[in-house]
Design a protein around this motif. Structure first.
Motif, PDB file in Angstrom:
ATOM      1  N   PHE A 200       0.838  -1.203   0.000  1.00  0.00           N
ATOM      2  CA  PHE A 200       0.000   0.000   0.000  1.00  0.00           C
ATOM      3  C   PHE A 200       0.873   1.254   0.000  1.00  0.00           C
ATOM      4  O   PHE A 200       2.096   1.174   0.134  1.00  0.00           O
ATOM      5  CB  PHE A 200      -0.915  -0.004   1.235  1.00  0.00           C
ATOM      6  N   SER A 201       0.207   2.396  -0.134  1.00  0.00           N
ATOM      7  CA  SER A 201       0.915   3.675  -0.058  1.00  0.00           C
ATOM      8  C   SER A 201       1.551   3.820   1.327  1.00  0.00           C
ATOM      9  O   SER A 201       0.864   3.696   2.343  1.00  0.00           O
ATOM     10  CB  SER A 201      -0.078   4.809  -0.282  1.00  0.00           C
ATOM     11  N   LYS A 202       2.848   4.122   1.354  1.00  0.00           N
ATOM     12  CA  LYS A 202       3.511   4.299   2.661  1.00  0.00           C
ATOM     13  C   LYS A 202       2.908   5.453   3.440  1.00  0.00           C
ATOM     14  O   LYS A 202       2.849   5.424   4.673  1.00  0.00           O
ATOM     15  CB  LYS A 202       5.002   4.546   2.467  1.00  0.00           C
ATOM     16  N   VAL A 203       2.474   6.470   2.701  1.00  0.00           N
ATOM     17  CA  VAL A 203       1.872   7.620   3.385  1.00  0.00           C
ATOM     18  C   VAL A 203       0.538   7.206   4.013  1.00  0.00           C
ATOM     19  O   VAL A 203       0.255   7.530   5.165  1.00  0.00           O
ATOM     20  CB  VAL A 203       1.646   8.804   2.412  1.00  0.00           C
ATOM     21  N   ALA A 204      -0.251   6.469   3.255  1.00  0.00           N
ATOM     22  CA  ALA A 204      -1.550   6.026   3.780  1.00  0.00           C
ATOM     23  C   ALA A 204      -1.359   5.090   4.974  1.00  0.00           C
ATOM     24  O   ALA A 204      -2.098   5.168   5.964  1.00  0.00           O
ATOM     25  CB  ALA A 204      -2.352   5.332   2.682  1.00  0.00           C
ATOM     26  N   VAL A 205      -0.369   4.223   4.894  1.00  0.00           N
ATOM     27  CA  VAL A 205      -0.081   3.314   6.014  1.00  0.00           C
ATOM     28  C   VAL A 205       0.268   4.120   7.260  1.00  0.00           C
ATOM     29  O   VAL A 205      -0.267   3.885   8.356  1.00  0.00           O
ATOM     30  CB  VAL A 205       1.062   2.337   5.645  1.00  0.00           C
ATOM     31  N   ALA A 206       1.141   5.105   7.096  1.00  0.00           N
ATOM     32  CA  ALA A 206       1.569   5.910   8.248  1.00  0.00           C
ATOM     33  C   ALA A 206       0.400   6.707   8.821  1.00  0.00           C
ATOM     34  O   ALA A 206       0.268   6.845  10.043  1.00  0.00           O
ATOM     35  CB  ALA A 206       2.720   6.832   7.849  1.00  0.00           C
ATOM     36  N   LEU A 207      -0.458   7.229   7.938  1.00  0.00           N
ATOM     37  CA  LEU A 207      -1.624   7.984   8.418  1.00  0.00           C
ATOM     38  C   LEU A 207      -2.574   7.070   9.199  1.00  0.00           C
ATOM     39  O   LEU A 207      -3.101   7.454  10.248  1.00  0.00           O
ATOM     40  CB  LEU A 207      -2.366   8.626   7.237  1.00  0.00           C
ATOM     41  N   ASN A 208      -2.788   5.864   8.698  1.00  0.00           N
ATOM     42  CA  ASN A 208      -3.635   4.907   9.426  1.00  0.00           C
ATOM     43  C   ASN A 208      -3.058   4.598  10.794  1.00  0.00           C
ATOM     44  O   ASN A 208      -3.774   4.585  11.803  1.00  0.00           O
ATOM     45  CB  ASN A 208      -3.795   3.612   8.622  1.00  0.00           C
ATOM     46  N   THR A 218      -6.292  10.305  23.615  1.00  0.00           N
ATOM     47  CA  THR A 218      -7.185  11.450  23.686  1.00  0.00           C
ATOM     48  C   THR A 218      -8.644  11.035  23.888  1.00  0.00           C
ATOM     49  O   THR A 218      -8.970   9.856  23.957  1.00  0.00           O
ATOM     50  CB  THR A 218      -7.001  12.288  22.398  1.00  0.00           C
ATOM     51  N   THR A 219      -9.517  12.026  23.980  1.00  0.00           N
ATOM     52  CA  THR A 219     -10.953  11.749  24.115  1.00  0.00           C
ATOM     53  C   THR A 219     -11.528  11.335  22.766  1.00  0.00           C
ATOM     54  O   THR A 219     -10.912  11.560  21.721  1.00  0.00           O
ATOM     55  CB  THR A 219     -11.696  13.013  24.568  1.00  0.00           C
ATOM     56  N   LEU A 220     -12.731  10.772  22.793  1.00  0.00           N
ATOM     57  CA  LEU A 220     -13.357  10.327  21.544  1.00  0.00           C
ATOM     58  C   LEU A 220     -13.540  11.496  20.580  1.00  0.00           C
ATOM     59  O   LEU A 220     -13.185  11.405  19.404  1.00  0.00           O
ATOM     60  CB  LEU A 220     -14.708   9.663  21.831  1.00  0.00           C
ATOM     61  N   GLN A 221     -14.076  12.624  21.051  1.00  0.00           N
ATOM     62  CA  GLN A 221     -14.375  13.720  20.120  1.00  0.00           C
ATOM     63  C   GLN A 221     -13.095  14.288  19.516  1.00  0.00           C
ATOM     64  O   GLN A 221     -13.027  14.522  18.313  1.00  0.00           O
ATOM     65  CB  GLN A 221     -15.190  14.816  20.811  1.00  0.00           C
ATOM     66  N   LEU A 222     -12.063  14.483  20.339  1.00  0.00           N
ATOM     67  CA  LEU A 222     -10.796  14.994  19.801  1.00  0.00           C
ATOM     68  C   LEU A 222     -10.167  13.978  18.850  1.00  0.00           C
ATOM     69  O   LEU A 222      -9.595  14.345  17.827  1.00  0.00           O
ATOM     70  CB  LEU A 222      -9.816  15.325  20.938  1.00  0.00           C
ATOM     71  N   GLY A 223     -10.317  12.708  19.191  1.00  0.00           N
ATOM     72  CA  GLY A 223      -9.778  11.663  18.322  1.00  0.00           C
ATOM     73  C   GLY A 223     -10.491  11.630  16.980  1.00  0.00           C
ATOM     74  O   GLY A 223      -9.871  11.476  15.931  1.00  0.00           O
ATOM     75  N   LEU A 224     -11.811  11.807  17.013  1.00  0.00           N
ATOM     76  CA  LEU A 224     -12.582  11.830  15.761  1.00  0.00           C
ATOM     77  C   LEU A 224     -12.191  13.039  14.911  1.00  0.00           C
ATOM     78  O   LEU A 224     -12.054  12.943  13.689  1.00  0.00           O
ATOM     79  CB  LEU A 224     -14.083  11.856  16.071  1.00  0.00           C
ATOM     80  N   ASP A 225     -12.008  14.184  15.577  1.00  0.00           N
ATOM     81  CA  ASP A 225     -11.568  15.384  14.840  1.00  0.00           C
ATOM     82  C   ASP A 225     -10.190  15.161  14.227  1.00  0.00           C
ATOM     83  O   ASP A 225      -9.942  15.518  13.070  1.00  0.00           O
ATOM     84  CB  ASP A 225     -11.500  16.596  15.782  1.00  0.00           C
ATOM     85  N   TYR A 226      -9.309  14.558  15.002  1.00  0.00           N
ATOM     86  CA  TYR A 226      -7.945  14.300  14.537  1.00  0.00           C
ATOM     87  C   TYR A 226      -7.963  13.365  13.331  1.00  0.00           C
ATOM     88  O   TYR A 226      -7.307  13.609  12.321  1.00  0.00           O
ATOM     89  CB  TYR A 226      -7.145  13.682  15.689  1.00  0.00           C
ATOM     90  N   GLU A 227      -8.764  12.305  13.455  1.00  0.00           N
ATOM     91  CA  GLU A 227      -8.909  11.369  12.347  1.00  0.00           C
ATOM     92  C   GLU A 227      -9.391  12.098  11.088  1.00  0.00           C
ATOM     93  O   GLU A 227      -8.887  11.877   9.981  1.00  0.00           O
ATOM     94  CB  GLU A 227      -9.897  10.273  12.740  1.00  0.00           C
ATOM     95  N   LYS A 228     -10.386  12.949  11.255  1.00  0.00           N
ATOM     96  CA  LYS A 228     -10.952  13.662  10.099  1.00  0.00           C
ATOM     97  C   LYS A 228      -9.891  14.543   9.447  1.00  0.00           C
ATOM     98  O   LYS A 228      -9.793  14.598   8.217  1.00  0.00           O
ATOM     99  CB  LYS A 228     -12.155  14.499  10.551  1.00  0.00           C
ATOM    100  N   ARG A 229      -9.056  15.234  10.254  1.00  0.00           N
ATOM    101  CA  ARG A 229      -7.976  16.062   9.690  1.00  0.00           C
ATOM    102  C   ARG A 229      -7.027  15.196   8.865  1.00  0.00           C
ATOM    103  O   ARG A 229      -6.619  15.575   7.780  1.00  0.00           O
ATOM    104  CB  ARG A 229      -7.158  16.757  10.775  1.00  0.00           C
ATOM    105  N   LEU A 230      -6.661  14.066   9.422  1.00  0.00           N
ATOM    106  CA  LEU A 230      -5.724  13.189   8.688  1.00  0.00           C
ATOM    107  C   LEU A 230      -6.393  12.645   7.428  1.00  0.00           C
ATOM    108  O   LEU A 230      -5.752  12.528   6.380  1.00  0.00           O
ATOM    109  CB  LEU A 230      -5.249  12.034   9.583  1.00  0.00           C
ATOM    110  N   PHE A 231      -7.681  12.309   7.538  1.00  0.00           N
ATOM    111  CA  PHE A 231      -8.420  11.836   6.362  1.00  0.00           C
ATOM    112  C   PHE A 231      -8.415  12.907   5.270  1.00  0.00           C
ATOM    113  O   PHE A 231      -8.096  12.630   4.111  1.00  0.00           O
ATOM    114  CB  PHE A 231      -9.854  11.478   6.789  1.00  0.00           C
ATOM    115  N   TYR A 232      -8.728  14.158   5.650  1.00  0.00           N
ATOM    116  CA  TYR A 232      -8.698  15.249   4.661  1.00  0.00           C
ATOM    117  C   TYR A 232      -7.288  15.400   4.090  1.00  0.00           C
ATOM    118  O   TYR A 232      -7.116  15.622   2.890  1.00  0.00           O
ATOM    119  CB  TYR A 232      -9.147  16.568   5.297  1.00  0.00           C
ATOM    120  N   ALA A 233      -6.289  15.307   4.964  1.00  0.00           N
ATOM    121  CA  ALA A 233      -4.898  15.472   4.521  1.00  0.00           C
ATOM    122  C   ALA A 233      -4.527  14.416   3.481  1.00  0.00           C
ATOM    123  O   ALA A 233      -3.725  14.674   2.574  1.00  0.00           O
ATOM    124  CB  ALA A 233      -3.948  15.386   5.719  1.00  0.00           C
TER     125      ALA A 233
END
Ligand code: CO8
Length: 258
Positions: A200-208, A218-233
């Motif tokens: 797979f893409s090394k970048v995608a692997v590292a982001l996952n 972190t908390t669930l809400q902050l974790g979800l926000d963080y995930e979304k930022r990485l997803f957008y990135a």
């Protein structure tokens, strides 16, 4: 000849196989092991030809803990001022995933080392435990923290307070190990999964990897926000375009890690 005293490193296609190799002390962990392991992981992490790392030991022991004979004479100030075992943690900074392939004993620091990896595969004869209590101490590299987050309070507390070992099936059942394999197949199966991840893409692997690890911090809400930022990135990468156009064109993607 290996470049290291206490680990063997073998490149198998896109996977770096790192094997702890201090057989006379059941791969117990001292400063040399930590240095060698860190260097081996750092080298694999920096190698563009490598997409995943498998960390294993011998059939008898993944690692039987920190080196007890080395620790026995140490004072509080020796350990505190010297930051005993602090550097072991450095392997968790690797962007590339590390799969622990555990045959035999993973005890004390050995169990903690396995838990520093991204996931654990166990051989059928594997034994996990935090026996520090039997030595008059306690886990010092995540055994009370990562284990508790991984398997919950009751089981972690039982393991830390009794020092009892659990077998591979139980490790899988409580979620400590992702899968159990026959002893002789374990390393090959872990390497094969490493090859899949490395395709797979090394970048995608590292982001996952980064996003899943954030769930521990972190908390669930902050974790979800963080995930979304990485997803957008991930939409800033060429590999996102490649992965999605390959799907549409019904062909295999050619990731360039950009
Ligand atoms: N340290 C030093 N030497 C060890 C260790 C160890 N952790 N484990 C085994 N050895 C040595 C034995 O002393 C023995 O050496 P020798 O032949 O010179 O006497 C050799 O390895 C073979 O071991 P055994 O003869 O004991 O083999 P058995 O098959 O009879 O038993 C066991 C295997 C059950 C694994 C047994 O060796 C054992 O109980 N080992 C100790 C397990 C343990 O208590 N581990 C926890 C250590 S404390 C710790 O890890 C603190 C963590 C803090 C952070 C660490 C980050 C790295």
């Amino acid at each position: 000849a290996s470049a290291y005293e206490t680990v063997l490193v073998e490149k198998r296609d896109k996977v770096a196989l790192i094997q702890l190799n201090r057989p006379k002390a059941l791969n117990s962990i001292n400063q040399q092991v930590i240095e060698d392991l860190n260097k081996a992981v750092l080298d694999a992490n920096a190698d563009n030809g490598i997409g995943a790392i498998v960390l294993t030991g011998s059939n008898r022991a993944f690692a039987a803990g920190a080196d007890i004979k080395m620790m026995e004479p140490l004072s509080f100030s020796d350990t505190y001022m010297g930051g005993l075992f602090n550097d072991l943690e450095n392997i968790t900074k690797a962007k590339k995933p590390i799969i622990a392939a555990v045959n035999g004993f993973a005890l004390g620091g050995g169990c903690e080392l396995a838990m520093m990896c991204d996931f654990i595969y166990a051989g059928e004869k594997a034994k996990f435990g935090q026996p520090e209590i039997t030595l008059g101490v306690l886990p010092g590299a995540g055994g009370t923290q990562r284990l508790t987050r991984s398997v919950g309070k009751s089981k972690a507390m039982e393991m830390c307070l009794t020092g009892n070992f659990i077998d591979a099936q139980e490790a899988k059942q409580i979620g400590l190990a992702a899968q159990v394999f026959p002893v002789d197949e374990l390393v090959d199966r872990a390497v094969a999964v490493g090859q899949k991840i490395a395709s797979f893409s090394k970048v995608a692997v590292a982001l996952n990897k980064e996003a899943v690890n954030a769930a521990y911090e972190t908390t669930l809400q902050l974790g979800l926000d963080y995930e979304k930022r990485l997803f957008y990135a991930s939409f800033a990468t060429k590999d996102q375009k490649e992965g999605m156009s390959a799907f549409r064109e019904k062909r295999k993607p050619q990731f360039t890690d950009e």
